[in-house]
Design an enzyme around this catalytic site. Structure first.
Site, PDB file in Angstrom:
ATOM      1  N   PHE A 149       0.800  -1.226   0.000  1.00 13.72           N
ATOM      2  CA  PHE A 149       0.000   0.000   0.000  1.00 13.72           C
ATOM      3  C   PHE A 149       0.831   1.274   0.000  1.00 13.72           C
ATOM      4  O   PHE A 149       0.320   2.344  -0.336  1.00 13.72           O
ATOM      5  CB  PHE A 149      -0.944   0.024   1.214  1.00 13.72           C
ATOM      6  CG  PHE A 149      -0.267   0.259   2.548  1.00 13.72           C
ATOM      7  CD1 PHE A 149       0.080   1.542   2.958  1.00 13.72           C
ATOM      8  CD2 PHE A 149       0.017  -0.794   3.396  1.00 13.72           C
ATOM      9  CE1 PHE A 149       0.704   1.764   4.185  1.00 13.72           C
ATOM     10  CE2 PHE A 149       0.639  -0.587   4.624  1.00 13.72           C
ATOM     11  CZ  PHE A 149       0.983   0.700   5.024  1.00 13.72           C
ATOM     12  N   LYS A 174      -1.532  -7.079  -8.916  1.00 11.86           N
ATOM     13  CA  LYS A 174      -2.488  -7.115  -7.811  1.00 11.86           C
ATOM     14  C   LYS A 174      -2.258  -5.828  -7.033  1.00 11.86           C
ATOM     15  O   LYS A 174      -1.332  -5.725  -6.242  1.00 11.86           O
ATOM     16  CB  LYS A 174      -2.274  -8.326  -6.907  1.00 11.86           C
ATOM     17  CG  LYS A 174      -3.202  -8.327  -5.687  1.00 11.86           C
ATOM     18  CD  LYS A 174      -2.758  -9.325  -4.638  1.00 11.86           C
ATOM     19  CE  LYS A 174      -3.566  -9.200  -3.359  1.00 11.86           C
ATOM     20  NZ  LYS A 174      -3.408  -7.907  -2.667  1.00 11.86           N
ATOM     21  N   SER A 228       5.303  -7.824   3.653  1.00 16.92           N
ATOM     22  CA  SER A 228       5.828  -8.347   4.913  1.00 16.92           C
ATOM     23  C   SER A 228       6.710  -9.567   4.685  1.00 16.92           C
ATOM     24  O   SER A 228       6.586 -10.279   3.684  1.00 16.92           O
ATOM     25  CB  SER A 228       4.675  -8.709   5.852  1.00 16.92           C
ATOM     26  OG  SER A 228       4.001  -9.872   5.393  1.00 16.92           O
ATOM     27  N   CYS A 283      10.000   1.118   3.564  1.00 14.87           N
ATOM     28  CA  CYS A 283      11.000   0.144   4.006  1.00 14.87           C
ATOM     29  C   CYS A 283      12.383   0.756   4.110  1.00 14.87           C
ATOM     30  O   CYS A 283      13.294   0.131   4.653  1.00 14.87           O
ATOM     31  CB  CYS A 283      11.021  -1.066   3.087  1.00 14.87           C
ATOM     32  SG  CYS A 283      11.501  -0.690   1.384  1.00 14.87           S
ATOM     33  N   GLU A 384       9.506  -4.311  12.633  1.00 12.39           N
ATOM     34  CA  GLU A 384       9.084  -3.171  11.845  1.00 12.39           C
ATOM     35  C   GLU A 384       7.770  -2.599  12.382  1.00 12.39           C
ATOM     36  O   GLU A 384       6.787  -3.325  12.543  1.00 12.39           O
ATOM     37  CB  GLU A 384       8.914  -3.578  10.378  1.00 12.39           C
ATOM     38  CG  GLU A 384       8.633  -2.419   9.441  1.00 12.39           C
ATOM     39  CD  GLU A 384       8.610  -2.857   7.986  1.00 12.39           C
ATOM     40  OE1 GLU A 384       9.471  -2.389   7.215  1.00 12.39           O
ATOM     41  OE2 GLU A 384       7.748  -3.675   7.620  1.00 12.39           O
TER      42      GLU A 384
END
Length: 503
Positions: A149, A174, A228, A283, A384
């Site tokens: 996202f 996707k 993830s 990230c 995280e």
């Protein structure tokens, strides 16, 4: 509120699903669209569309594909402001951050314009007497891109699509159900204004259940994923077991080592930008600062002062420096992590949990938060968080700092702030981080180099972007040629035809 569709064969269709997913304006909490959780049949239709488009697209000359990439780059530039605002609204990035998101989609598109050069193979005449050998890079087929996202322009339309299609592949994206609108709008432009052949890029929104098809369907030749670590490991193991290439960019917990000889003011400014930019939802954020004890108190005080001065507000207000996080669920996750850090024994220096923006009370705001005296046994310093939370780890010296940093299971990026060339060089050699910054808080390389995470931050053989990206989206085809002449006709055939002669 608009109900969006999914795109196959170059056209948008309405889903037959009975499950719809909400997209919100992160600054207000208002639902601005719904997207379908596409059915299994609709996902398979997207794969069929890409597979049908592949033969003609892959046989199109490299020069024509490159000309289309040049045109596509210009279309994106023409719509930069529109895409910036849309990205800001659905995700919560400030206008400056959202503009950077779109520009980071354009940068790899410019790299893809160099495909005639960067996709070249190698060749040699007369490898052995009468034999010539050449290696070509050829497209794989249908590529599946599973998108997170937090970068709705850069990741699907920068990391995934440009090099994939420029090298002759077709794509099924996707899109992230939280933030699909930017990606959908870009796909509209892809067909309506850039004029790409129908089916070259397709788009669905769905759950993990339906996207499992990408990992097993034989028409999919490679899967590129960002998300993830747990999901990345699953995708890597299942897709690879089904003979697919996998490129899984996963979680991070980037650390900075701040030594006592650093330029303190400049260092804190850089860390403010890297730790709170994009509300920490990237990230390559810098959520952990490992500070030498001799300057730790001074560093933390200055960090708090500058963090408190940041304007938290509506993402698309030009004055905002820290926007909201993506949605209510993600905000609650960040708040839970802050509380967990306190429960583990960290010192709460700055608390952003009760942040409210007048006029935008429904927005998903978390203010800058600082947790000090975080030790190695605290999960808040290891996992995280993906929010505007900075944790401080104090160390005695360089050696302890590098040990603490390398003990983390993630190794996407790392950086050091120092004026000492010796320690900078030692850090460069010793850090586990795949992308390293020397007095650089966000050491993201340009698209011409690979985005090279390590350890549990990446699973695969070839990273995104750079020459790694070209190699990921192509396979080698090596051709050996021999033409018969009078001398060759008389030669006795050897067990190894065309073997290298010995003297």
């Amino acid at each position: 509120m608009e109900r969006k569709g999914y795109c196959v064969y170059g056209e948008w269709r309405q889903s037959k699903t009975d499950k719809w997913m909400s997209v919100t304006d992160s600054s207000t909490g208002e639902v601005i669209a719904e997207v379908p959780c596409c059915t299994k049949d609709e996902v398979e239709d997207a794969i069929a569309s890409a597979a049908a488009a592949f033969p003609e697209w892959s046989m199109l000359s490299i020069s024509k594909r490159t000309q289309m990439m040049f045109r596509w780059r210009n279309v994106l530039m023409e719509h930069l402001d529109e895409l910036t605002y849309l990205c800001s609204k659905e995700l919560g990035k400030t206008l400056n951050e959202a503009r950077g998101d779109v520009l980071k989609a354009i940068e790899p598109t410019e790299l893809a314009c160099a495909t005639p050069y960067i996709s070249q193979g190698r060749a040699s005449l007369q490898v052995t007497t009468g034999f010539d050998t050449a290696t070509y890079r050829v497209p794989l087929g249908v590529i599946a891109g599973i998108v997170p996202f937090n970068f709705p322009a850069m990741i699907p339309w920068g990391w995934m699509v440009p090099l994939a299609i420029a090298t002759g592949n077709t794509v099924v994206l996707k899109a992230a159900s939280f933030t699909p609108l930017t990606s959908m709008r870009i796909l509209e432009l892809f067909y309506e204004e850039a004029g790409f052949p129908k089916g070259v890029v397709n788009l669905v929104t769905c759950s993990r259940v339906e996207s499992e098809i990408f990992l097993t369907d034989p028409r999919i030749k490679a899967v590129t994923f960002v998300g993830s670590t747990d999901v990345g490991k699953h995708i890597y193991s299942v897709a690879a077991a089904h003979g697919k290439r996998v490129q899984a960019q996963c979680e991070a917990k980037n650390h900075a080592l701040v030594l006592e000889d650093c330029d303190l003011e400049s260092t804190v400014n850089a860390i403010i930008n890297s730790t709170y930019g994009c509300a920490g939802m990237r990230c390559m954020a810098l959520p952990v600062v490992v500070v030498q004890e001799s300057i730790a108190d001074k560093f933390v005080a200055l960090l708090k002062e500058k963090a408190m001065a940041m304007k938290v507000g509506c993402a698309y207000d030009p004055e905002t420096k820290l926007g909201p996080v993506v949605n209510a669920r993600h905000k609650q996750s960040i708040l839970d992590w802050i509380q967990k850090g306190i429960d583990e024994g960290a010192e709460l220096v700055l608390d952003g949990r009760d942040c409210v923006v007048p006029g935008f009370e429904g927005g998903y705001f978390v203010g800058p938060t600082i947790l000090d005296h975080v030790t190695e046994d605290m999960s808040v310093g290891q996992r995280e968080i993906f929010g505007p939370v900075t944790v401080i780890k104090r160390v005695k010296d360089f050696d302890e700092g590098i040990r603490v940093m390398n003990a983390n299971p993630f190794a996407n990026g790392s950086c050091i702030f120092t004026q000492n060339g010796y320690y900078a060089r030692q850090f460069e050699m010793l850090t586990d981080g795949g992308m390293v910054g020397i007095n650089v808080g966000i050491p993201v390389p340009s698209a011409y180099f690979p985005f090279s995470g390590n350890k549990d931050s990446f699973f695969g053989d070839q990273h995104v972007l750079g020459i790694d990206g070209v190699r990921f989206y192509t396979r080698a085809k090596t051709v050996t040629k021999h033409w018969y002449d009078e001398h060759a006709r008389k030669r006795t055939m050897d067990t190894w035809e065309g073997t290298v002669e010995r003297i």
